[in-house]
Design a protein around this motif. Structure first.
Motif, mmCIF file in Angstrom:
data_model
loop_
_atom_site.group_PDB
_atom_site.id
_atom_site.type_symbol
_atom_site.label_atom_id
_atom_site.label_comp_id
_atom_site.label_asym_id
_atom_site.label_seq_id
_atom_site.Cartn_x
_atom_site.Cartn_y
_atom_site.Cartn_z
ATOM 1 N N SER A 71 0.802 -1.237 0.000
ATOM 2 C CA SER A 71 0.000 0.000 0.000
ATOM 3 C C SER A 71 0.828 1.278 0.000
ATOM 4 N N GLN A 72 2.064 1.215 -0.480
ATOM 5 C CA GLN A 72 2.867 2.425 -0.615
ATOM 6 C C GLN A 72 2.793 2.952 -2.046
ATOM 7 N N LEU A 73 3.079 4.243 -2.188
ATOM 8 C CA LEU A 73 3.145 4.857 -3.509
ATOM 9 C C LEU A 73 4.192 4.161 -4.370
ATOM 10 N N ALA A 74 3.825 3.863 -5.621
ATOM 11 C CA ALA A 74 4.790 3.384 -6.610
ATOM 12 C C ALA A 74 4.968 4.451 -7.686
ATOM 13 N N THR A 75 3.876 4.773 -8.400
ATOM 14 C CA THR A 75 3.924 5.814 -9.429
ATOM 15 C C THR A 75 2.637 6.632 -9.383
ATOM 16 N N LEU A 76 2.716 7.801 -10.008
ATOM 17 C CA LEU A 76 1.585 8.728 -10.028
ATOM 18 C C LEU A 76 1.476 9.381 -11.393
ATOM 19 N N GLN A 77 0.246 9.491 -11.887
ATOM 20 C CA GLN A 77 -0.069 10.374 -13.013
ATOM 21 C C GLN A 77 -1.284 11.188 -12.598
ATOM 22 N N TYR A 78 -1.142 12.502 -12.587
ATOM 23 C CA TYR A 78 -2.183 13.365 -12.030
ATOM 24 C C TYR A 78 -2.463 14.486 -13.025
ATOM 25 N N LEU A 90 3.656 13.930 -12.975
ATOM 26 C CA LEU A 90 4.134 12.548 -12.983
ATOM 27 C C LEU A 90 5.020 12.338 -11.769
ATOM 28 N N GLY A 91 4.806 11.246 -11.057
ATOM 29 C CA GLY A 91 5.577 11.000 -9.848
ATOM 30 C C GLY A 91 6.047 9.569 -9.751
ATOM 31 N N GLN A 92 7.155 9.382 -9.037
ATOM 32 C CA GLN A 92 7.693 8.039 -8.843
ATOM 33 C C GLN A 92 8.478 7.993 -7.544
ATOM 34 N N LEU A 93 8.294 6.887 -6.827
ATOM 35 C CA LEU A 93 9.066 6.658 -5.611
ATOM 36 C C LEU A 93 10.348 5.932 -5.982
ATOM 37 N N GLY A 94 11.486 6.547 -5.632
ATOM 38 C CA GLY A 94 12.780 5.928 -5.877
ATOM 39 C C GLY A 94 13.472 5.608 -4.569
ATOM 40 N N ARG A 95 14.767 5.475 -4.605
ATOM 41 C CA ARG A 95 15.520 5.159 -3.398
ATOM 42 C C ARG A 95 15.594 6.377 -2.489
ATOM 43 N N GLY A 96 14.763 6.375 -1.479
ATOM 44 C CA GLY A 96 14.819 7.435 -0.486
ATOM 45 C C GLY A 96 14.247 8.764 -0.923
ATOM 46 N N ARG A 97 13.567 8.813 -2.070
ATOM 47 C CA ARG A 97 13.030 10.093 -2.515
ATOM 48 C C ARG A 97 11.829 9.878 -3.433
ATOM 49 N N VAL A 98 10.998 10.911 -3.508
ATOM 50 C CA VAL A 98 9.885 10.953 -4.451
ATOM 51 C C VAL A 98 10.179 12.067 -5.448
ATOM 52 N N THR A 99 10.145 11.736 -6.724
ATOM 53 C CA THR A 99 10.389 12.722 -7.779
ATOM 54 C C THR A 99 9.078 13.053 -8.471
ATOM 55 N N LEU A 100 8.777 14.350 -8.571
ATOM 56 C CA LEU A 100 7.591 14.828 -9.269
ATOM 57 C C LEU A 100 8.014 15.673 -10.461
ATOM 58 N N ARG A 101 7.378 15.439 -11.603
ATOM 59 C CA ARG A 101 7.595 16.258 -12.799
ATOM 60 C C ARG A 101 6.293 16.949 -13.158
ATOM 61 N N TYR A 102 6.370 18.242 -13.426
ATOM 62 C CA TYR A 102 5.203 19.055 -13.751
ATOM 63 C C TYR A 102 5.282 19.447 -15.224
ATOM 64 N N LEU A 103 4.279 19.031 -16.004
ATOM 65 C CA LEU A 103 4.262 19.284 -17.439
ATOM 66 C C LEU A 103 3.040 20.131 -17.772
ATOM 67 N N GLY A 104 3.269 21.358 -18.232
ATOM 68 C CA GLY A 104 2.183 22.256 -18.594
ATOM 69 C C GLY A 104 2.417 22.871 -19.951
ATOM 70 N N HIS A 105 1.539 23.804 -20.331
ATOM 71 C CA HIS A 105 1.657 24.448 -21.640
ATOM 72 C C HIS A 105 2.977 25.188 -21.786
ATOM 73 N N ALA A 106 3.403 25.823 -20.718
ATOM 74 C CA ALA A 106 4.612 26.646 -20.826
ATOM 75 C C ALA A 106 5.644 26.298 -19.762
ATOM 76 N N ILE A 107 5.432 25.184 -19.065
ATOM 77 C CA ILE A 107 6.366 24.833 -17.992
ATOM 78 C C ILE A 107 6.745 23.364 -18.078
ATOM 79 N N GLU A 108 7.910 23.082 -17.610
ATOM 80 C CA GLU A 108 8.341 21.715 -17.335
ATOM 81 C C GLU A 108 9.378 21.817 -16.236
ATOM 82 N N ARG A 109 9.023 21.315 -15.082
ATOM 83 C CA ARG A 109 9.923 21.417 -13.945
ATOM 84 C C ARG A 109 9.822 20.152 -13.113
ATOM 85 N N ALA A 110 10.762 19.993 -12.208
ATOM 86 C CA ALA A 110 10.798 18.796 -11.370
ATOM 87 C C ALA A 110 11.057 19.194 -9.925
ATOM 88 N N ARG A 111 10.523 18.384 -9.010
ATOM 89 C CA ARG A 111 10.765 18.559 -7.585
ATOM 90 C C ARG A 111 11.075 17.198 -6.985
#
Length: 217
Positions: A71-78, A90-111
Motif C-alpha cells: 500500500s505504498q506509492l509506486a507511481t503517479l499520473q495526475y 508525474l511522480g515516482q518513488l525511488g531510493r529514499g526520494r519521491v520525484t515529481l515532474r510538472y508538465l504544462g503548456h509553458a512549464i516543465e519542472r521537477a521537484r
C-alpha cells in the motif's frame, strides 16, 4: 483458455468503486467517481475524477496512483484540468526520494522530496485517496510521510484507529470504523470506514467539508 479468461476477469474487477458527493456547509460543491483495481504485480491502482463545477472556472482533478503490495506509492499520473493553469504531474518513488515532474503548456519542472519508511500521496480535494492512508491505521498512533503533488509539499501525518463509533452517512445512522489523521495543514481529518475497509465518509472540519458515498452506492 477458460481458466485464463477467468483470471483476467478477476484482475479487471474493481476491489471498490463508487461516487462521493462533496459538500461544504451542506451545499454540494463537487462529485468524485473512483475505482480501485488490483494489479497483476500484486499491488493495486486507484483512479479518481473529482469535478468542481458549481462555480467558475470548472476544475477537474484526475489522479491515477499505482500502489505496491504493501500500500505504498509506486507511481503517479495526475491531470489537473484547470483552464487557468492545466498541468500533468508525474511522480515516482525511488531510493529514499519521491520525484515529481510538472508538465504544462509553458512549464516543465521537477521537484524531489525525501521519502519516509511509508510514503503516500494525498490531496485535500480528492477524497478516495484517503482510503490508502486509512488502511494503515491501528489503535496505536503511527506516522507516515505524505506528498501533496498539487501544492508541491511534504508533511508527516499521524494516524490512529479509534474503533467503531456512531456517525451518520447521508443522514442515516451508522456504526463505522473511525480513523483520524492529524498533523496536516487542514487539522484533523476524520475517515469513516466499513468493517471490511470501504471508505464511506471523509470529514474535514477546518474547511467545513464532508464527502459521503452517494446514496445506494
Amino acid at each position: 483458455m477458460i481458466a485464463l479468461a477467468a483470471v483476467l476477469a478477476s484482475l479487471q474487477a474493481p476491489l471498490d468503486s463508487g461516487v462521493f458527493v462533496v459538500r461544504q456547509d451542506t451545499v454540494e460543491i463537487a462529485r468524485e467517481s473512483f475505482r480501485l483495481l488490483p494489479s497483476p504485480a500484486g499491488g493495486f491502482t486507484l483512479t479518481a475524477t473529482t469535478r468542481y463545477d458549481r462555480g467558475r472556472p470548472v476544475v477537474v482533478l484526475a489522479p491515477l496512483v499505482a500502489f505496491t503490495a504493501d500500500s505504498q506509492l509506486a507511481t503517479l499520473q495526475y491531470d489537473v484540468a484547470d483552464p487557468r493553469e492545466p498541468v500533468r504531474i508525474l511522480g515516482q518513488l525511488g531510493r529514499g526520494r519521491v520525484t515529481l515532474r510538472y508538465l504544462g503548456h509553458a512549464i516543465e519542472r521537477a521537484r524531489e522530496f525525501p521519502a519516509g519508511a511509508v510514503t503516500l500521496v494525498l490531496d485535500d480535494s480528492v477524497f478516495a485517496l484517503y482510503a490508502a492512508a486509512a488502511w494503515r491505521a491501528s489503535p496505536v498512533p503511527a506516522t507516515f510521510t505524505v506528498i501533496y503533488p498539487r501544492g508541491a509539499r511534504r508533511a508527516t501525518l499521524t494516524i490512529r484507529d479509534l474503533g467503531l463509533e456512531a456517525t451518520t452517512v447521508n443522514r442515516n445512522p451508522a456504526a463505522l470504523r473511525h480513523v483520524v489523521l492529524s498533523g496536516g495543514a487542514d487539522g484533523a481529518v476524520h475517515l469513516w470506514l466499513t468493517r471490511d475497509g470501504r471508505l464511506l465518509k471523509v470529514e474535514i472540519p477546518a474547511r467545513r467539508v464532508v464527502a459521503e458515498r452517494a446514496p445506494g452506492d
